[in-house]
Design a protein around this motif. Sequence first.
Motif, short mmCIF file in Angstrom:
data_model
loop_
_atom_site.label_atom_id
_atom_site.label_comp_id
_atom_site.label_asym_id
_atom_site.label_seq_id
_atom_site.Cartn_x
_atom_site.Cartn_y
_atom_site.Cartn_z
N ALA A 198 0.86 -1.19 0.00
CA ALA A 198 0.00 0.00 0.00
C ALA A 198 0.89 1.23 0.00
CB ALA A 198 -0.90 0.00 1.23
N SER A 199 0.63 2.15 -0.92
CA SER A 199 1.44 3.36 -1.00
C SER A 199 0.58 4.51 -1.51
CB SER A 199 2.65 3.16 -1.92
OG SER A 199 2.22 2.94 -3.25
N GLY A 200 1.00 5.71 -1.14
CA GLY A 200 0.25 6.89 -1.57
C GLY A 200 -0.73 7.33 -0.51
N GLY A 201 -0.38 8.39 0.23
CA GLY A 201 -1.30 8.95 1.20
C GLY A 201 -1.26 8.34 2.59
N ILE A 202 -0.28 7.51 2.87
CA ILE A 202 -0.17 6.91 4.21
C ILE A 202 0.72 7.83 5.04
CG2 ILE A 202 0.54 4.89 5.54
CD1 ILE A 202 0.18 3.27 2.92
N ARG A 203 0.08 8.66 5.86
CA ARG A 203 0.81 9.73 6.54
C ARG A 203 0.64 9.72 8.05
NH1 ARG A 203 -1.83 12.71 1.94
NH2 ARG A 203 -0.28 12.79 0.29
N THR A 204 -0.13 8.79 8.58
CA THR A 204 -0.33 8.70 10.02
C THR A 204 -0.26 7.24 10.44
OG1 THR A 204 -2.75 8.42 9.86
CG2 THR A 204 -1.90 10.68 9.97
N GLY A 205 -0.06 7.04 11.73
CA GLY A 205 -0.07 5.68 12.25
C GLY A 205 -1.40 4.99 12.04
N ALA A 206 -2.49 5.75 12.18
CA ALA A 206 -3.82 5.17 11.99
C ALA A 206 -3.99 4.68 10.55
CB ALA A 206 -4.89 6.19 12.33
#
Length: 232
Positions: free
Chosen positions: A186-194
């Motif tokens: 999964a990639s693109g827009g993963i910017r928080t732990g949640a």
Amino acid sequence: MTPDRASVARMIDHTLLKPEATPADVAALVAEARRLGTYSVCVSPSMLPIDPATLGDVKVATVCGFPSGKHHSEIKAAEAARAVADGADEVDMVIDVGAATEGRFDDVQADIAAVRAAIPAPTVLKVIIESAALSDDAIVGCCRAAEAAGADFVKTSTGFHPSGGASEHAVQLMAATVGGRLGVKASGGIRTGAAAAAMIAAGATRLGVSGSAAVLDTLDAPAAEQTDSGGY
């Protein structure tokens, strides 16, 4: 249950694909990857090779046909082969998304197979399908093509497409299609732990993240308190 910090870190390709990146930026990326304990760094092919003495146990990933996928297969294959000669352990290739939207999955498979032939195992091949730009049927077709062509992972996104990045729905569908036989990145827009935890719960086995420190630092924070830090 939220996965622990070290486990999540070992799923991260710590990513720097900005066009303005410099060798100094890559050196800083590698140092941060070692500090955070990420699985790899992912950089543009022109930033290779990376001095092995600086890497420790951090793997090196790169991209080919990036970000549009609108390259001839032989060019993608040559780019991938050059990257491996320059020290890449893993290559994330972009498919021709237009072929996928038209249902030409034999062409998608042939494109992937050309790159696979140029970089045989043990090099890891990940296939970027731009899931946000595809229908569910096209996502399934791309995943099947990737498996048939001998890829090791299917990957949601480049992080550069205007349609967006990873979604839980796409990751779930990709994971269900490959059934554990391939990994799912999964990639693109993963910017928080949640966000990272949600992707892992959906079936992701690898994460493409640029703001890895922010993701890892917020793993245990309530989702309502987390803010989008920007980035890949």
